[in-house]
Design an enzyme around this catalytic site. Structure first.
Site, PDB file in Angstrom:
ATOM      1  N   TYR A 147       0.856  -1.188   0.000  1.00 23.91           N
ATOM      2  CA  TYR A 147       0.000   0.000   0.000  1.00 23.91           C
ATOM      3  C   TYR A 147       0.890   1.234   0.000  1.00 23.91           C
ATOM      4  O   TYR A 147       1.832   1.328   0.780  1.00 23.91           O
ATOM      5  CB  TYR A 147      -0.893  -0.016   1.249  1.00 23.91           C
ATOM      6  CG  TYR A 147      -1.789   1.179   1.420  1.00 23.91           C
ATOM      7  CD1 TYR A 147      -1.577   2.077   2.471  1.00 23.91           C
ATOM      8  CD2 TYR A 147      -2.850   1.414   0.553  1.00 23.91           C
ATOM      9  CE1 TYR A 147      -2.416   3.182   2.641  1.00 23.91           C
ATOM     10  CE2 TYR A 147      -3.690   2.518   0.727  1.00 23.91           C
ATOM     11  CZ  TYR A 147      -3.467   3.398   1.773  1.00 23.91           C
ATOM     12  OH  TYR A 147      -4.282   4.488   1.945  1.00 23.91           O
ATOM     13  N   ASP A 242       9.375   2.452  -0.644  1.00 22.55           N
ATOM     14  CA  ASP A 242       8.368   3.145   0.163  1.00 22.55           C
ATOM     15  C   ASP A 242       8.638   2.805   1.629  1.00 22.55           C
ATOM     16  O   ASP A 242       8.254   1.744   2.106  1.00 22.55           O
ATOM     17  CB  ASP A 242       6.959   2.715  -0.256  1.00 22.55           C
ATOM     18  CG  ASP A 242       5.910   3.392   0.612  1.00 22.55           C
ATOM     19  OD1 ASP A 242       4.717   3.250   0.292  1.00 22.55           O
ATOM     20  OD2 ASP A 242       6.279   4.054   1.598  1.00 22.55           O
ATOM     21  N   LYS A 270       5.025   9.276   8.700  1.00 20.13           N
ATOM     22  CA  LYS A 270       4.848   8.776  10.062  1.00 20.13           C
ATOM     23  C   LYS A 270       5.893   9.319  11.061  1.00 20.13           C
ATOM     24  O   LYS A 270       5.780  10.433  11.528  1.00 20.13           O
ATOM     25  CB  LYS A 270       4.824   7.244  10.022  1.00 20.13           C
ATOM     26  CG  LYS A 270       3.633   6.700   9.180  1.00 20.13           C
ATOM     27  CD  LYS A 270       3.601   5.199   9.142  1.00 20.13           C
ATOM     28  CE  LYS A 270       2.613   4.696   8.100  1.00 20.13           C
ATOM     29  NZ  LYS A 270       1.256   4.544   8.571  1.00 20.13           N
TER      30      LYS A 270
HETATM   31  P1  KE4 Z   1      -0.655   8.203   4.554  1.00 16.59           P
HETATM   32  O1  KE4 Z   1      -1.196   8.875   3.303  1.00 16.59           O
HETATM   33  O2  KE4 Z   1      -1.724   7.393   5.273  1.00 16.59           O
HETATM   34  O3  KE4 Z   1       0.076   9.150   5.489  1.00 16.59           O
HETATM   35  O4  KE4 Z   1       0.469   7.168   4.085  1.00 16.59           O
HETATM   36  C1  KE4 Z   1       0.157   6.202   3.115  1.00 16.59           C
HETATM   37  C2  KE4 Z   1       1.141   5.051   3.221  1.00 16.59           C
HETATM   38  C3  KE4 Z   1       2.131   4.942   2.265  1.00 16.59           C
HETATM   39  N1  KE4 Z   1       3.044   3.945   2.321  1.00 16.59           N
HETATM   40  C4  KE4 Z   1       3.009   3.024   3.321  1.00 16.59           C
HETATM   41  C5  KE4 Z   1       4.032   1.927   3.337  1.00 16.59           C
HETATM   42  C6  KE4 Z   1       2.015   3.092   4.326  1.00 16.59           C
HETATM   43  O5  KE4 Z   1       1.988   2.157   5.299  1.00 16.59           O
HETATM   44  C7  KE4 Z   1       1.067   4.132   4.278  1.00 16.59           C
HETATM   45  C8  KE4 Z   1      -0.059   4.246   5.300  1.00 16.59           C
HETATM   46  N2  KE4 Z   1      -0.156   3.177   6.242  1.00 16.59           N
HETATM   47  C9  KE4 Z   1      -1.467   2.895   6.739  1.00 16.59           C
HETATM   48  C10 KE4 Z   1      -1.306   1.694   7.690  1.00 16.59           C
HETATM   49  N3  KE4 Z   1      -1.530   0.487   7.047  1.00 16.59           N
HETATM   50  C11 KE4 Z   1      -2.082   4.070   7.401  1.00 16.59           C
HETATM   51  C12 KE4 Z   1      -3.312   3.748   8.235  1.00 16.59           C
HETATM   52  C13 KE4 Z   1      -4.574   4.276   7.585  1.00 16.59           C
HETATM   53  O6  KE4 Z   1      -4.706   4.206   6.338  1.00 16.59           O
HETATM   54  O7  KE4 Z   1      -5.436   4.733   8.365  1.00 16.59           O
END
Ligand code: KE4
Length: 432
Positions: A147, A242, A270
């Site tokens: 993701y 990523d 994060k």
């Molecule tokens: P954000 O747009 O949520 O800040 O980041 C996206 C993203 C990109 N790359 C990786 C490897 C990530 O894990 C994430 C976001 N992680 C999720 C957890 N599985 C955020 C939790 C959520 O979507 O509420």
């Protein structure tokens, strides 16, 4: 008729659903994968979350990664408090942004220049745009179960929330966008080579979670990442790691520093914001100098480099830099917990595969190895839901989906680890 007692939590959720889609601002929080009503958290401190009904929970979500130091760490609170008195956003360059950029470039060797944005999604979508601009090619390869945020290009067999929602390809994503995104199988170089053969000369980038966390934790098998690096070198494709989740989580320099592989671009998020909204992408100056206003590739953001985010991020990264022993301690604590859980499940005749690395782990109710999305999806999600709710009832809050990573924070002391293990000894027999 007996008045149905609606807990404060249920009342809040009922209200939320009236104004927010699904009652939450990010799908995974809605407990759809495990059923029941999400817990509304009122405050948190150290290793604990506190809800509106006075219950406390040992936190193994840690905001999906950022809270590596534990909640409301004094040095981060101090930095935010001192920044907030100077107002919250100027929309002009600030010294703090320079300091954070310098620190990221110092701590992640492959990053020569970095741009701050406001989320991991923004970081990943910008990195893809940059790779397409640099190579003049359109197509990208991502991996099933990985993701990279919710930009259209990535919502193709996405992991994390989309996977849990059971709608791997989101409505609203156009077929033209999808046609430029090719999907390979994690830990399967053959599937990558097949796509490269088929699309030779059209590939701009391969984007990968070097340790996957969004199908649950899945580790790269020996040679996988090295193989991607080799393919990208041969085919002149941009390799994007990523590390939004793994950056500063698994090591100061992320997974890339552990495996000794330099991606061309890295995305972060994060932890670099210490819990405030943040993302970043960076890499070789030759690439990054194409980003506006240095170059023609447009990317912008009102609150990018926001002084509060920067203050929280600087405090967090500086703390990690000053205390590199934290990583060893986090790894030790996590190992102790996962080894104990393996023992407890095995003693109770319940087959689990616990994938863990550093302070990240996932309990899969699966008797086989979990090495990609296909094997992850063979896990017993019903048993996971029971496990989730039993833990919640005993005061441990894990991710409300087995296709997520759990995160151990520095605030999880020896005693708290013992409590986590003790609660497992209590509840696992009830799972049979
Ligand atoms: P954000 O747009 O949520 O800040 O980041 C996206 C993203 C990109 N790359 C990786 C490897 C990530 O894990 C994430 C976001 N992680 C999720 C957890 N599985 C955020 C939790 C959520 O979507 O509420």
């Amino acid at each position: 008729m007996k008045k149905l007692f609606l807990s404060l939590n249920n009342k809040l959720f009922k209200r939320a659903i009236g104004y927010i889609p699904g009652g939450v601002n990010s799908p995974v929080r809605a407990f759809k994968a495990v059923g029941g009503t999400p817990v509304f958290i009122k405050s948190a401190k150290g290793a604990f979350l506190y809800d509106h009904e006075g219950k406390s929970y040992i936190d193994l979500i840690n905001s999906w990664g950022p809270m590596i130091l534990g909640h409301a760490h004094p040095s981060v609170v101090k930095a935010i408090k001192s920044a907030v008195d100077k107002s919250f956003s100027f929309g002009t360059p600030t010294e703090g942004e320079v300091q954070l950029a310098e620190l990221i470039c110092e701590m992640v060797p492959s990053i020569e220049k970095v741009r701050l944005v406001n989320s991991g999604t923004e970081a990943c979508m910008s990195a893809i745009r940059l790779a397409r601009a640099f190579t003049g090619k359109n197509k990208i390869i991502k991996f099933e179960g990985c993701y990279h945020g919710h930009a259209d290009s990535f919502l193709v067999s996405a992991g994390s929330g989309a996977l849990t929602q059971g709608v791997p390809d989101s409505p609203g994503v156009t077929s033209s966008v999808v046609s430029d995104t090719l999907v390979a199988r994690y830990n399967n170089l053959k599937s990558v080579n097949q796509l490269v053969e088929k699309e030779r000369g059209q590939l701009a980038a391969i984007i990968v979670e070097p340790v996957a966390g969004n199908m649950g934790v899945v580790l790269p098998e020996k040679g996988f990442l090295e193989g991607l690096r080799k393919i990208c070198d041969c085919e002149k494709i941009i390799l994007i790691f990523d590390e939004v989740m793994t950056g500063f989580r698994l090591a100061e320099g992320g997974v890339q520093s552990l495996v000794g592989i330099k991606p061309d671009l890295t995305t972060l998020g994060k932890i670099i914001g210490g819990g405030m909204p943040v993302g970043a992408y960076g890499g070789k100056a030759e690439l990054m100098n194409l980003i506006s206003p240095a170059g023609p590739v447009y990317q912008a953001g009102t609150l990018s480099g926001n002084p509060i985010t920067v203050a929280a991020g600087l405090a967090t990264l500086n703390y990690l830099k000053k205390h590199p022993e934290i990583y060893g301690k986090l790894n030790e604590t996590t190992k102790k917990i996962t080894l104990a859980l393996e023992r407890i499940f095995s003693m109770n005749g319940i087959s689990v595969t616990i994938n863990s690395i550093g302070s990240m782990f996932t309990v899969f109710f699966n008797k086989n190895a979990v090495t990609d999305l296909y094997s992850a999806k063979q896990s017993d999600t019903k048993l996971f839901s029971n496990y989730f709710h039993l833990l919640l009832s005993k005061g441990i809050h894990i991710a409300p989906s087995c296709f997520e990573s759990l995160f151990v924070s520095m605030a999880i002391t020896e005693n708290i680890s013992k409590k986590i293990i003790g609660i497992h000894e209590e509840i696992v027999p009830e799972l049979r």
